[in-house]
Design a protein around this motif. Structure first.
Motif, mmCIF file in Angstrom:
data_model
loop_
_atom_site.group_PDB
_atom_site.id
_atom_site.type_symbol
_atom_site.label_atom_id
_atom_site.label_comp_id
_atom_site.label_asym_id
_atom_site.label_seq_id
_atom_site.Cartn_x
_atom_site.Cartn_y
_atom_site.Cartn_z
ATOM 1 N N LEU A 274 0.812 -1.269 0.077
ATOM 2 C CA LEU A 274 -0.086 0.052 -0.151
ATOM 3 C C LEU A 274 0.930 1.300 0.051
ATOM 4 O O LEU A 274 0.463 2.439 -0.336
ATOM 5 N N HIS A 275 2.339 0.948 0.330
ATOM 6 C CA HIS A 275 3.005 2.403 0.350
ATOM 7 C C HIS A 275 4.032 2.215 -0.468
ATOM 8 O O HIS A 275 5.107 2.959 -0.215
ATOM 9 N N ARG A 276 3.987 1.518 -1.570
ATOM 10 C CA ARG A 276 4.982 1.221 -2.572
ATOM 11 C C ARG A 276 5.198 2.801 -3.358
ATOM 12 O O ARG A 276 6.537 2.832 -3.831
ATOM 13 N N ASP A 277 4.517 3.764 -3.363
ATOM 14 C CA ASP A 277 4.668 5.046 -3.930
ATOM 15 C C ASP A 277 5.084 6.323 -2.982
ATOM 16 O O ASP A 277 5.327 7.244 -3.206
ATOM 17 N N ALA A 278 5.519 5.579 -1.577
ATOM 18 C CA ALA A 278 5.720 6.707 -0.420
ATOM 19 C C ALA A 278 7.124 7.317 -0.595
ATOM 20 O O ALA A 278 8.306 6.503 -1.082
ATOM 21 N N VAL A 279 7.406 8.383 -0.128
ATOM 22 C CA VAL A 279 8.910 8.864 -0.593
ATOM 23 C C VAL A 279 8.795 9.398 1.259
ATOM 24 O O VAL A 279 8.238 9.926 2.076
ATOM 25 N N VAL A 280 10.227 9.112 1.686
ATOM 26 C CA VAL A 280 10.557 9.380 3.217
ATOM 27 C C VAL A 280 11.463 10.782 3.174
ATOM 28 O O VAL A 280 12.177 11.020 2.251
ATOM 29 N N VAL A 281 10.945 11.424 4.233
ATOM 30 C CA VAL A 281 11.476 12.913 4.436
ATOM 31 C C VAL A 281 11.728 13.014 5.938
ATOM 32 O O VAL A 281 11.213 12.296 6.854
ATOM 33 N N ALA A 282 12.605 13.734 6.419
ATOM 34 C CA ALA A 282 12.971 14.345 7.969
ATOM 35 C C ALA A 282 11.921 15.037 8.402
ATOM 36 O O ALA A 282 11.254 15.703 7.613
ATOM 37 N N PRO A 283 11.512 14.791 9.579
ATOM 38 C CA PRO A 283 10.551 15.495 10.354
ATOM 39 C C PRO A 283 10.626 17.024 10.055
ATOM 40 O O PRO A 283 9.496 17.497 9.983
ATOM 41 N N GLY A 284 11.688 17.364 10.067
ATOM 42 C CA GLY A 284 12.009 18.924 10.034
ATOM 43 C C GLY A 284 11.582 19.344 8.614
ATOM 44 O O GLY A 284 11.403 20.747 8.601
ATOM 45 N N ASP A 285 11.490 18.844 7.481
ATOM 46 C CA ASP A 285 11.304 19.027 6.160
ATOM 47 C C ASP A 285 9.763 18.913 6.053
ATOM 48 O O ASP A 285 9.605 18.950 4.448
ATOM 49 N N GLU A 286 8.882 18.525 6.859
ATOM 50 C CA GLU A 286 7.554 18.383 6.486
ATOM 51 C C GLU A 286 6.777 19.121 5.758
ATOM 52 O O GLU A 286 6.057 19.094 4.825
ATOM 53 N N GLN A 287 6.853 20.484 6.444
ATOM 54 C CA GLN A 287 5.999 21.591 5.755
ATOM 55 C C GLN A 287 6.514 21.960 4.408
ATOM 56 O O GLN A 287 5.685 22.190 3.549
ATOM 57 N N SER A 288 7.766 22.020 4.363
ATOM 58 C CA SER A 288 8.430 22.589 3.244
ATOM 59 C C SER A 288 8.214 21.652 1.970
ATOM 60 O O SER A 288 7.707 22.100 0.884
ATOM 61 N N ALA A 289 8.251 20.453 2.365
ATOM 62 C CA ALA A 289 7.865 19.167 1.346
ATOM 63 C C ALA A 289 6.499 19.392 0.940
ATOM 64 O O ALA A 289 5.970 19.260 -0.281
ATOM 65 N N LEU A 290 5.512 19.507 1.953
ATOM 66 C CA LEU A 290 3.921 19.665 1.438
ATOM 67 C C LEU A 290 3.801 20.684 0.554
ATOM 68 O O LEU A 290 2.921 20.619 -0.515
ATOM 69 N N ARG A 291 4.370 21.796 0.862
ATOM 70 C CA ARG A 291 4.054 22.933 0.071
ATOM 71 C C ARG A 291 4.758 22.773 -1.464
ATOM 72 O O ARG A 291 4.105 23.062 -2.239
ATOM 73 N N ALA A 292 5.804 22.073 -1.477
ATOM 74 C CA ALA A 292 6.403 21.737 -2.805
ATOM 75 C C ALA A 292 5.596 20.775 -3.724
ATOM 76 O O ALA A 292 5.666 21.025 -4.785
ATOM 77 N N LEU A 293 4.788 19.914 -2.790
ATOM 78 C CA LEU A 293 4.115 18.878 -3.616
ATOM 79 C C LEU A 293 2.609 18.983 -3.510
ATOM 80 O O LEU A 293 1.706 18.285 -4.099
ATOM 81 N N GLN A 294 2.468 20.475 -3.765
ATOM 82 C CA GLN A 294 0.928 21.016 -4.128
ATOM 83 C C GLN A 294 0.413 20.333 -5.334
ATOM 84 O O GLN A 294 -0.794 20.167 -5.728
ATOM 85 N N SER A 295 1.398 20.388 -6.336
ATOM 86 C CA SER A 295 0.917 20.208 -7.499
ATOM 87 C C SER A 295 1.212 18.715 -8.082
ATOM 88 O O SER A 295 1.153 18.419 -9.211
ATOM 89 N N VAL A 296 1.396 17.731 -7.102
ATOM 90 C CA VAL A 296 1.489 16.508 -7.269
ATOM 91 C C VAL A 296 0.477 15.603 -6.459
ATOM 92 O O VAL A 296 0.890 15.157 -5.414
ATOM 93 N N PRO A 297 -0.829 15.864 -6.970
ATOM 94 C CA PRO A 297 -1.881 14.844 -6.195
ATOM 95 C C PRO A 297 -1.644 13.334 -6.040
ATOM 96 O O PRO A 297 -1.000 12.965 -7.084
ATOM 97 N N GLY A 298 -1.842 12.941 -4.944
ATOM 98 C CA GLY A 298 -1.801 11.434 -4.463
ATOM 99 C C GLY A 298 -0.251 11.272 -4.088
ATOM 100 O O GLY A 298 -0.042 10.149 -3.785
ATOM 101 N N ALA A 299 0.619 12.215 -3.742
ATOM 102 C CA ALA A 299 1.981 12.021 -3.237
ATOM 103 C C ALA A 299 1.662 11.658 -1.750
ATOM 104 O O ALA A 299 0.956 12.249 -1.156
#
Length: 821
Positions: A274-299
């Motif tokens: 179920l998590h085959r398309d998941a990407v791992v990030v550090a806890p401190g990069d969560e918010q910046s990663a979410l903003r960068a992935l606004q144009s990638v639905p399903g990320a």
């Protein structure tokens, strides 16, 4: 006058020192007298230059006037020559035209005789040609024979054309039959429709094989791209997420980071699916990663336990390894999803969701994912190879079916071609029989036409010869008629009557005049004499061009210009016209004749007078030049002597205290009337008994320089006793001198003043006045009231006289008017 004592003598140039010494000797009057003579000489030279310039200017005007006189005289001579040439032209022209008239009359008579003969010959030839041209039967016979032959020829041509067409048909069908026999060799005897069906089926099979081959190529391309993405860790949706996070946060694919051991695949692969398309990030990069992935639905993002480059702090579940710290996520996944068997699956009780396992190959872990991608590339490559073989077989099958169809079609067409050849051969035999009959008829018609045409050609050839002969007679008649007209014109052009009327003298008179001119200028034709008359008249006009004493071309009385003369027609001997052309110039030259003679005499007298005045001025200048030379020699000699005497006196004065001195003198005379003499005097003195003379500009003690300057002034005063009432003013007397030097200098001044009768006025400071009091005749003491008061105190005066009686006698008078102390 420059002062030798008012400034440092070392700062004065030699010419200023020379001027000061000359002034001290009292010889300024010599220079003034010399300057007067020099200015007089310059004035006299200016007078001479002015008279010479005036003479040159007047000569330019007079030369121009004389040139005009000369040109008018040349014009008179040229006009006289033109008259003589004109008369010779008339005489020679009359002789030539008389002879020419006789020749032209003889030529006219000869031409008229030839013309009569040509008219007779032309009329006879015209009658002969007319009779021969009346016979027209031969032309009609030849036309009829030609038409019959052409008719038969057209019939024969149509037959030959049909033969050609049948022959071409037979040849074409034969070639086609040969080609079809070659194609029909592979015919299997089946009908054409059956072979058409087989070809259509083979074409459909080929289309299907090409489509499957394209799909196999696409599968291999996608497999290779997937392998490259797996190698870079950027396959699928996880790859797009990682691309979006470039430069934003450190990230890694979950399936790249986590690996499952073989014994634990059944329990963990369903959980990770179920998590085959998941990407791992550090806890401190969560918010910046979410903003960068606004144009990638399903990320899908999985937060690691800490920074990705740190070692895992927690404990991973059994059977798992991870390259990033993910113990919290993996343990939570284990707790949430229970593994169950039969069939193998995991269940999320909270969501009531189950994920089946049983994957054929491992997919978690980087190496496992690479193995899957490589296996897919291998499978796609093998599949493409199989489809390529199928495509080749389909191509060969279609080619074979088409060859069989072509053979069947060739067999069917060959039957029709053979039938066509037989029909064409039958028609060809019929047309050849027709051609033989038409050929026999054409030969008979051609023989008839040839006979009629030959007779017509002979007739026409005779007519052409007669026409040519008639044309020749006509041309000759016309030519002689034109010659007769030309001869008449030539006779008229001679215009003997005009020449006879213009000359109006016997032929013998003209002959005599020409013979006289022949002895002077040689024998020439009339045209030459006419040219000489024209040239002489143009020459006369040239001499009078731009002459201010003659009217210009705009006035009625002006003579014609050279271009107008060129336009005159002198072909006819028109004496009236010649007289008209030359009259205005002749009258103008005659009118100026007397005035030109008077002007020439006046110019001659004026030039003689100016030459006399210049000679007198030159004599006066020579006298003044001699006086100036003597004056300058006297001034130079007198001043040179005075300067040398000053040099001798200076040496005597310096020897009393030092080692000797001298003056180097260079004199240059003034180059111009307002220039000055050059008196270059360089004082020099010895500074030791064994040393040489040193220039006054060399560095020395200021007191020595001051004493040397005073000695130089005293030497100038001692030179000449004959100059009365001289006054010497010395500023800052005794300054820059020591006590001994000051007393010596003051004593020397006193002795020179007394001996030479010179009045010396010296100014000095209070410190010098006590030494000066013993050697001077009178002291005037000036003193300030205060530093701010503009006026001095009353001047105090002390006199000294060695005669006490004279002092006593003058004392009451000097004290008169003073207040008692």
């Amino acid at each position: 006058m420059p002062s030798l004592l008012s400034q440092q003598i070392t700062q004065m140039p030699p010419d200023r020192i020379g001027e000061a010494l000359i002034a001290l000797t009292g010889r300024d009057e010599l220079l003034d007298n010399e300057l007067k003579v020099r200015r007089k000489h310059a004035n006299q030279l200016a007078v001479l230059d002015g008279r010479v310039d005036d003479d040159k200017r007047d000569r330019l005007t007079e030369d121009a006037q004389l040139a005009e006189l000369g040109r008018r005289e040349l014009a008179r001579s040229a006009l006289a020559k033109a008259d003589q040439c004109w008369e010779a032209y008339l005489a020679q022209g009359f002789i030539e035209r008389t002879q020419l008239h006789r020749e032209k009359m003889a030529e006219l008579a000869e031409v008229r005789d030839e013309l009569r003969k040509a008219v007779d010959a032309h009329e006879a030839k015209k009658a002969e040609h007319k009779g021969h041209a009346a016979n027209t039967d031969l032309t009609r016979d030849a036309d009829d024979a030609e038409k019959e032959r052409d008719k038969i020829g057209r019939q024969r041509g149509a037959t030959r054309e049909a033969i050609g067409k049948h022959t071409a048909t037979i040849e074409g069908l034969g070639v086609e039959a040969l080609r079809l026999r070659g194609l029909a060799e592979g015919d299997d005897g089946k009908p054409v429709d059956e072979h058409l069906t087989h070809v259509q089926n083979a074409e459909d099979d080929l289309v299907a094989a090409k489509a499957e081959f394209g799909l196999a190529e696409k599968r291999l391309q996608l497999a290779n791209e997937e392998l490259e993405n797996v190698k870079e860790g950027r396959e699928g949706l996880a790859g797009r997420v990682l691309a979006a996070l470039d430069g934003v946060a450190d990230a890694v694919s979950l399936l790249d980071a986590v690996a499952v051991t073989e014994p634990n695949r059944a329990t963990w692969e369903p959980r990770l699916w179920l998590h085959r398309d998941a990407v791992v990030v550090a806890p401190g990069d969560e918010q910046s990663a979410l903003r960068a992935l606004q144009s990638v639905p399903g990320a899908t993002l999985v937060l690691a336990d800490g920074p990705l480059d740190e070692l895992a702090a927690g404990v991973l579940p059994d059977g798992l390894t991870s390259s990033v710290p993910l113990s919290r996520f993996l343990n939570a996944l284990k707790d949430r999803l229970d593994f169950r068997g039969d069939p193998s699956h995991v269940r999320d009780s909270g969501l009531s969701e189950a994920v089946l396992g049983g994957f054929a190959s491992p997919f978690a872990g980087r190496e496992a994912r690479l193995n899957l991608a490589r296996a897919e590339v291998t499978t796609a490559t093998s599949f493409l190879r199989d489809k390529d073989q199928e495509l080749r077989r389909a191509v060969l099958k279609l080619k074979h079916e088409r060859q069989l169809l072509e053979a069947a079609e060739a067999t069917a067409r060959l039957i029709g071609v053979r039938a066509g050849i037989k029909a064409a051969e039958a028609n060809l035999g019929i047309e050849r029989d027709r051609e033989a009959a038409a050929e026999a008829k054409w030969k008979e018609a051609d023989a008839v036409y040839t006979s009629a045409k030959s007779a017509l050609d002979n007739h026409e050839e005779r007519l052409r010869r007669l026409a040519d002969e008639l044309k020749a007679c006509q041309d000759r008649r016309g030519e002689l008629a034109r010659e007769e007209r030309a001869a008449n014109v030539a006779v008229d052009r001679v215009q003997i009557s005009v020449w006879r009327d213009t000359w109006h003298q016997p032929y013998e008179t003209a002959t005599a005049l020409v013979e006289r001119e022949e002895t002077r200028r040689g024998r020439h034709p009339a045209a030459w004499w006419l040219g000489q008359a024209s040239l002489s008249f143009k020459e006369a006009l040239t001499y009078t061009t731009n002459d201010p004493n003659l009217p210009d071309s705009r006035e009625e009385s002006a003579p014609p210009t050279a271009p107008q003369i060129d336009s005159f027609d002198f072909d006819l001997p028109d004496s009236a016209m010649y007289a008209t052309y030359t009259r205005s110039l002749r009258d103008l030259l005659d009118a100026t004749n007397e005035k030109d003679r008077i002007l020439q005499d006046r110019i001659q007298r004026s030039r003689e007078k100016r030459q006399q005045e210049i000679a007198e001025t030159e004599a006066e200048l020579e006298q003044i030049s001699g006086d100036l030379k003597k004056q300058q020699e006297m001034v130079e000699s007198s001043i040179d002597t005075a300067l040398r005497n000053i040099s001798a006196r200076l040496d005597e004065l310096d020897m009393e205290r030092g080692y000797g001195a001298r003056l180097d003198v260079a004199i240059s005379r003034p180059p111009g009337p307002e220039d000055s003499w050059g008196w270059h005097v360089t004082p020099k003195w010895k500074r030791s008994s064994s040393g040489g003379y040193i220039s006054y500009r060399e560095v020395a003690n200021s007191a020595q320089v001051k004493i040397f300057a005073i000695q130089l002034v005293l030497a100038a005063l001692l030179v000449d006793d004959s100059v009365p009432a001289r006054l010497l003013i010395l500023d800052e007397l005794g300054n820059s001198l020591g006590d001994a030097n000051r007393k010596d200098v003051l004593s020397a001044l006193h002795n020179v003043a007394k001996r030479q009768g010179v009045t010396i006025l010296g100014t000095c400071q209070d410190s010098v006045i006590y030494d000066a009091a013993g050697v001077c005749g009178e002291i005037l003491w000036f003193s300030h009231t205060t530093a701010s008061e503009p006026y001095n105190r009353p001047t105090r005066a002390w006199g000294f006289d060695s005669d006490h009686k004279r002092v006593d006698l003058l004392a009451p008078w000097l004290r008169e008017g003073r207040e008692e102390p």
